[in-house]
Motif scaffolding. Structure first.
Motif, mmCIF file in Angstrom:
data_model
loop_
_atom_site.group_PDB
_atom_site.id
_atom_site.type_symbol
_atom_site.label_atom_id
_atom_site.label_comp_id
_atom_site.label_asym_id
_atom_site.label_seq_id
_atom_site.Cartn_x
_atom_site.Cartn_y
_atom_site.Cartn_z
ATOM 1 N N MET A 26 0.655 -1.127 0.178
ATOM 2 C CA MET A 26 0.053 0.058 0.164
ATOM 3 C C MET A 26 0.919 1.325 -0.236
ATOM 4 O O MET A 26 0.369 2.193 -0.586
ATOM 5 C CB MET A 26 -1.075 0.159 1.209
ATOM 6 C CG MET A 26 -2.118 -1.082 1.173
ATOM 7 S SD MET A 26 -3.223 -0.985 2.341
ATOM 8 C CE MET A 26 -2.102 -1.471 3.670
ATOM 9 N N ALA A 27 1.974 1.132 0.915
ATOM 10 C CA ALA A 27 2.907 2.466 0.950
ATOM 11 C C ALA A 27 3.552 2.668 -0.643
ATOM 12 O O ALA A 27 3.687 3.834 -0.985
ATOM 13 C CB ALA A 27 3.954 2.220 1.902
ATOM 14 N N ALA A 28 3.756 1.594 -1.373
ATOM 15 C CA ALA A 28 4.454 1.729 -2.829
ATOM 16 C C ALA A 28 3.312 2.158 -3.468
ATOM 17 O O ALA A 28 3.657 3.015 -4.511
ATOM 18 C CB ALA A 28 4.851 0.549 -3.183
ATOM 19 N N GLY A 38 10.352 6.219 -5.922
ATOM 20 C CA GLY A 38 11.586 6.224 -5.100
ATOM 21 C C GLY A 38 11.692 6.667 -3.577
ATOM 22 O O GLY A 38 12.708 6.660 -3.184
ATOM 23 N N ALA A 39 10.648 7.421 -3.353
ATOM 24 C CA ALA A 39 10.541 7.989 -2.057
ATOM 25 C C ALA A 39 10.875 7.127 -0.799
ATOM 26 O O ALA A 39 11.251 7.550 0.219
ATOM 27 C CB ALA A 39 9.271 8.944 -2.032
ATOM 28 N N LEU A 40 10.415 5.704 -0.865
ATOM 29 C CA LEU A 40 10.572 5.233 0.347
ATOM 30 C C LEU A 40 11.934 4.504 0.632
ATOM 31 O O LEU A 40 12.354 3.897 1.540
ATOM 32 C CB LEU A 40 9.674 3.563 -0.052
ATOM 33 C CG LEU A 40 8.178 3.847 0.083
ATOM 34 C CD1 LEU A 40 7.496 2.902 -0.413
ATOM 35 C CD2 LEU A 40 7.695 4.963 1.402
ATOM 36 N N GLY A 41 12.977 4.459 -0.643
ATOM 37 C CA GLY A 41 14.214 4.316 -0.177
ATOM 38 C C GLY A 41 14.662 2.843 -0.351
ATOM 39 O O GLY A 41 15.400 2.307 0.527
ATOM 40 N N SER A 42 13.646 1.930 -0.961
ATOM 41 C CA SER A 42 13.885 0.541 -1.004
ATOM 42 C C SER A 42 15.116 -0.002 -1.236
ATOM 43 O O SER A 42 15.558 -1.215 -1.194
ATOM 44 C CB SER A 42 12.540 -0.255 -1.788
ATOM 45 O OG SER A 42 11.393 0.405 -1.247
ATOM 46 N N ASN A 43 15.880 0.664 -2.426
ATOM 47 C CA ASN A 43 17.129 0.170 -2.911
ATOM 48 C C ASN A 43 18.320 1.009 -2.191
ATOM 49 O O ASN A 43 19.300 0.709 -2.659
ATOM 50 C CB ASN A 43 17.139 0.346 -4.351
ATOM 51 C CG ASN A 43 16.257 -0.610 -4.904
ATOM 52 O OD1 ASN A 43 16.130 -1.810 -4.704
ATOM 53 N ND2 ASN A 43 15.504 -0.099 -5.903
ATOM 54 N N LEU A 44 18.171 1.768 -1.098
ATOM 55 C CA LEU A 44 19.237 2.351 -0.271
ATOM 56 C C LEU A 44 20.179 1.134 0.234
ATOM 57 O O LEU A 44 19.530 0.143 0.879
ATOM 58 C CB LEU A 44 18.843 3.256 0.658
ATOM 59 C CG LEU A 44 18.252 4.556 0.301
ATOM 60 C CD1 LEU A 44 17.635 5.210 1.473
ATOM 61 C CD2 LEU A 44 19.094 5.557 -0.612
ATOM 62 N N GLU A 45 21.497 1.511 0.142
ATOM 63 C CA GLU A 45 22.208 0.352 0.388
ATOM 64 C C GLU A 45 22.099 -0.063 2.191
ATOM 65 O O GLU A 45 22.059 -1.262 2.228
ATOM 66 C CB GLU A 45 23.710 0.581 0.272
ATOM 67 C CG GLU A 45 24.239 0.495 -1.001
ATOM 68 C CD GLU A 45 23.707 -0.680 -1.747
ATOM 69 O OE1 GLU A 45 24.153 -1.823 -1.187
ATOM 70 O OE2 GLU A 45 23.539 -0.815 -2.835
#
Length: 388
Positions: A26-28, A38-45
């Motif tokens: 739901m957040a995505a 990309g605001a959720l930062g799912s691919n931040l290291e």
């Protein structure tokens, strides 16, 4: 989002992992609607590291839930049911993806792996809620779940890891570490536990991360040695319930929300809405292949109809390892984002639908432990209760 998930899971009485995935979805969807995917930062290291750590520790805990005595007493049952529970949906769902959905061979095999699982988390929660975990019936189901998921983890490593000299090094080192692990862990506990801050937790995490790094170096998956470590240390871990409870708090309270919420953010709702038939085909492939594969074999060990159906339906659930397998496929470009979305949706539905049907229609009430009467309710000879 993790706090919201915990509150919702409490009121709905469902698995926290299931709610965290749904909250991530739901957040995505909201972020995508606002034009900021990309605001959720799912691919931040740093977030990927915490999520991977959560998956590894959760996998270790799942292996550590095993009761070795159960496996020894019911070896034939848990082996037969567990292996059939893996192979039937693996071949069935891979065939559905390849022949009906026209996925390529690699994606179809990944589909078979992801939908072959049985959710230890869901089944264990149901066993605790009903009290069946104290019965030989419930312990047999948990043992079969373990064998089923072990097959899934091994298949994930064997099918998608290139076999090179690195693989041989990984297998050799892992085998050596697992062989000496129980003895060294007991020695470490005798020498330093209760005097050095959390040394057992640091020791376990050291080995999990070391073998996980070696697995990734060899092209395999870090959850494979984690599950095997949990299995080898099951007797050691169960010897200290307080330590296990603290390790579970660290894992579930801090790390796994990053994993499951992040996994949910990769699900594409537009893809699901545009082709709901694909989702239903995958869910039907998993549940139907589980039922047709397992029900006859479970009949060899359980004669009553309600016991057989209850056993079969609980073995048809899936969640944690299904999600781990699907995310592995998406991260390694084995499946597309749309295929990943359908897989995760089918995994989530399989955690809910078979569990509800089993509890509502086939609960073996004759096996439920009888509740003990509280001491104050026992009548005395003078006709009054102790409280009176």
């Amino acid at each position: 989002m993790a706090v919201i998930s915990a509150v919702v899971a409490h009121h709905l009485r469902v698995s926290i992992a299931l709610v965290e995935i749904c909250v991530g979805v739901m957040a995505a969807a909201v972020a995508g609607y606002l034009g900021k995917p990309g605001a959720l930062g799912s691919n931040l290291e740093w977030l990927k590291f915490l999520a991977a750590s959560g998956a590894v520790l959760l996998t270790f805990l799942a292996g550590a839930e095993l009761e070795p005595e159960v496996i020894r007493k019911k070896l034939k049952e848990v082996t037969v049911v567990g292996l059939v529970g893996f192979f039937a949906p693996f071949f069935g769902c891979a065939a559905v993806a390849y022949y009906l959905l026209d996925w390529n061979l690699q994606a179809s095999l990944l589909c078979g792996v992801a939908l072959s699982t049985t959710s230890m988390a869901v089944v264990y929660a149901v066993m605790l809620e009903t009290g069946l975990n104290k019965t030989e019936f419930g312990k047999g189901i948990l043992g079969a779940c373990f064998v089923n998921d072990l097959g899934t983890v091994i298949a994930l490593g064997l099918l998608f890891a290139p076999f090179t000299y690195k693989t041989a090094v990984f297998i050799g080192v892992t085998t050596f570490v697992l062989a000496i692990l129980p003895a060294t862990s007991r020695w470490l506990t005798r020498q330093y536990a209760y005097r050095t801050a959390a040394i057992r937790t640091k020791w376990v995490i050291l080995l999990l991360f070391s073998l996980g790094a070696l697995a990734l170096w060899s092209g395999s998956e870090a959850v494979l040695p984690a599950y095997l470590m949990g299995m080898v240390l099951a007797e050691f871990s169960n010897g200290d319930a307080f330590w296990m409870r603290r390790l579970r708090t660290l894992t579930v309270g801090f790390l796994t929300p990053f994993y499951f919420i992040r996994a949910g953010t990769f699900v594409s709702l537009p893809a699901l809405v545009s082709a709901p038939i694909l989702f239903l085909v995958l869910l039907g492939g998993k549940v139907i292949s589980k039922i047709f594969g397992l029900y006859p074999f479970i009949g060899l060990f359980r004669r009553r109809r309600d016991e057989r159906w209850y056993y079969t339906l609980l073995m048809s659930t899936g969640l944690t390892f299904g999600t781990i397998s699907a995310l592995y496929g998406f991260s390694h470009n084995i499946v597309t984002q749309d295929q990943y979305s359908f897989l995760v949706a089918a995994v989530i539905a399989s955690a809910v639908v078979p569990t509800l049907i089993a509890g509502l229609a086939f609960l073996p009430r004759h096996l439920l432990p009888k509740p003990e009467r509280p001491p104050e309710a026992v009548p005395r000879e003078d006709g009054l209760s102790d409280e009176g």
